[in-house]
Design a protein around this motif. Sequence first.
Motif, PDB file in Angstrom:
ATOM      1  N   PHE A 119       0.942   0.387  -5.043  1.00  0.00           N
ATOM      2  CA  PHE A 119       1.977  -0.634  -5.162  1.00  0.00           C
ATOM      3  C   PHE A 119       2.515  -1.113  -3.812  1.00  0.00           C
ATOM      4  CE2 PHE A 119       2.213   1.720  -9.178  1.00  0.00           C
ATOM      5  CZ  PHE A 119       2.108   0.675 -10.089  1.00  0.00           C
ATOM      6  N   GLY A 120       2.102  -0.483  -2.737  1.00  0.00           N
ATOM      7  CA  GLY A 120       2.582  -0.900  -1.430  1.00  0.00           C
ATOM      8  C   GLY A 120       3.875  -0.190  -1.037  1.00  0.00           C
ATOM      9  N   ILE A 121       4.438  -0.628   0.082  1.00  0.00           N
ATOM     10  CA  ILE A 121       5.622   0.050   0.630  1.00  0.00           C
ATOM     11  C   ILE A 121       6.888  -0.786   0.450  1.00  0.00           C
ATOM     12  CG2 ILE A 121       4.347   1.443   2.301  1.00  0.00           C
ATOM     13  CD1 ILE A 121       5.006  -0.674   4.403  1.00  0.00           C
ATOM     14  N   SER A 122       6.918  -1.584  -0.596  1.00  0.00           N
ATOM     15  CA  SER A 122       8.176  -2.266  -0.920  1.00  0.00           C
ATOM     16  C   SER A 122       9.201  -1.233  -1.391  1.00  0.00           C
ATOM     17  CB  SER A 122       7.949  -3.339  -1.990  1.00  0.00           C
ATOM     18  OG  SER A 122       7.377  -2.772  -3.153  1.00  0.00           O
ATOM     19  N   LEU A 123      10.462  -1.629  -1.533  1.00  0.00           N
ATOM     20  CA  LEU A 123      11.550  -0.684  -1.732  1.00  0.00           C
ATOM     21  C   LEU A 123      11.359   0.203  -2.965  1.00  0.00           C
ATOM     22  CD1 LEU A 123      14.272   0.397  -0.856  1.00  0.00           C
ATOM     23  CD2 LEU A 123      15.366  -1.413  -2.209  1.00  0.00           C
ATOM     24  N   VAL A 124      11.126  -0.400  -4.133  1.00  0.00           N
ATOM     25  CA  VAL A 124      11.061   0.375  -5.379  1.00  0.00           C
ATOM     26  C   VAL A 124       9.894   1.378  -5.381  1.00  0.00           C
ATOM     27  CG1 VAL A 124      10.784   0.266  -7.889  1.00  0.00           C
ATOM     28  CG2 VAL A 124      12.252  -1.390  -6.722  1.00  0.00           C
ATOM     29  N   PRO A 125       8.652   0.971  -5.090  1.00  0.00           N
ATOM     30  CA  PRO A 125       7.563   1.957  -5.039  1.00  0.00           C
ATOM     31  C   PRO A 125       7.795   3.041  -3.984  1.00  0.00           C
ATOM     32  CG  PRO A 125       6.683  -0.254  -5.104  1.00  0.00           C
ATOM     33  CD  PRO A 125       8.158  -0.393  -4.864  1.00  0.00           C
ATOM     34  N   PHE A 126       8.397   2.632  -2.871  1.00  0.00           N
ATOM     35  CA  PHE A 126       8.663   3.598  -1.809  1.00  0.00           C
ATOM     36  C   PHE A 126       9.654   4.668  -2.268  1.00  0.00           C
ATOM     37  CE2 PHE A 126      10.930   4.898   2.105  1.00  0.00           C
ATOM     38  CZ  PHE A 126       9.848   5.430   2.796  1.00  0.00           C
TER      39      PHE A 126
END
Length: 255
Positions: A119-126
């Motif tokens: 999902f990448g390193i955007s806020l929610v997945p992080f």
Amino acid sequence: WLVIDRKVYDVSKFSKHHPGGSRVIRHYAGQDATDAFVAFHNDKSLVKKYLKSLLIGELAPDQPSFESNKKKSLLEDFRELRCTIEKMGLLRPNYIFFSLIFLHFVVLDAASWLTVWYFGISLVPFLIGIAFFTIAQIQMGWFQHDLGHCSVFGKPKWNRLLQIVVINVLKGLPASWWNHLHNQHHAKPNCFRKDPDLNMHPLLFSLGKTLSVEVSVGMSGEAKILMTESYRLSLEKRRRSSCLTIISINISSVS
């Protein structure tokens, strides 16, 4: 020397080769180490074979086999409680439980990295990845703790092997370092200057109103005793204390 089951053993040379480290033995120099010996060694019949060559005598009949600052009734109650717990089988490991714990943190650890990777390193997945990773790391810490105590498998070598996998590979910490410190903690729990968990700066951590008597070695190599007004005890009493072993009688100063 130290005492185990009223027998006196000279461990001066053996301490350097002790699998649990020399400090654990040195913490009991001149003291009764019976309860620590029982707690640390699962296969006592095997260990006692090595003790035969170290035996140098026994305590006199009128000599108590416990420290002067400990209550005999409390020690007897503790030993009776331990025997009762062993007979009830409460110390036997549950392999299904430990298997589920192992599977639990492996799945969570993998999920944390997969979440960020997919999902990448955007806020929610992080944040979700951090939550998975944190829970997994905490569970790994307690699991390797039980392995370090040889409480999971019957033979120590399998405990050590899996502990290395968990703490060295998955957590990135040396198992030898953790065992060295934690063995001392359980050998002398809450004993200032002997329990590494309490070795903090006195401005950050203190024990009650006053700190325990501290023995240090100065630049001249002479033993120095630092004590507060509340510790106006005789030198003999301080020498017998379970939290204090004076390695030299050359006292250069007392403040």
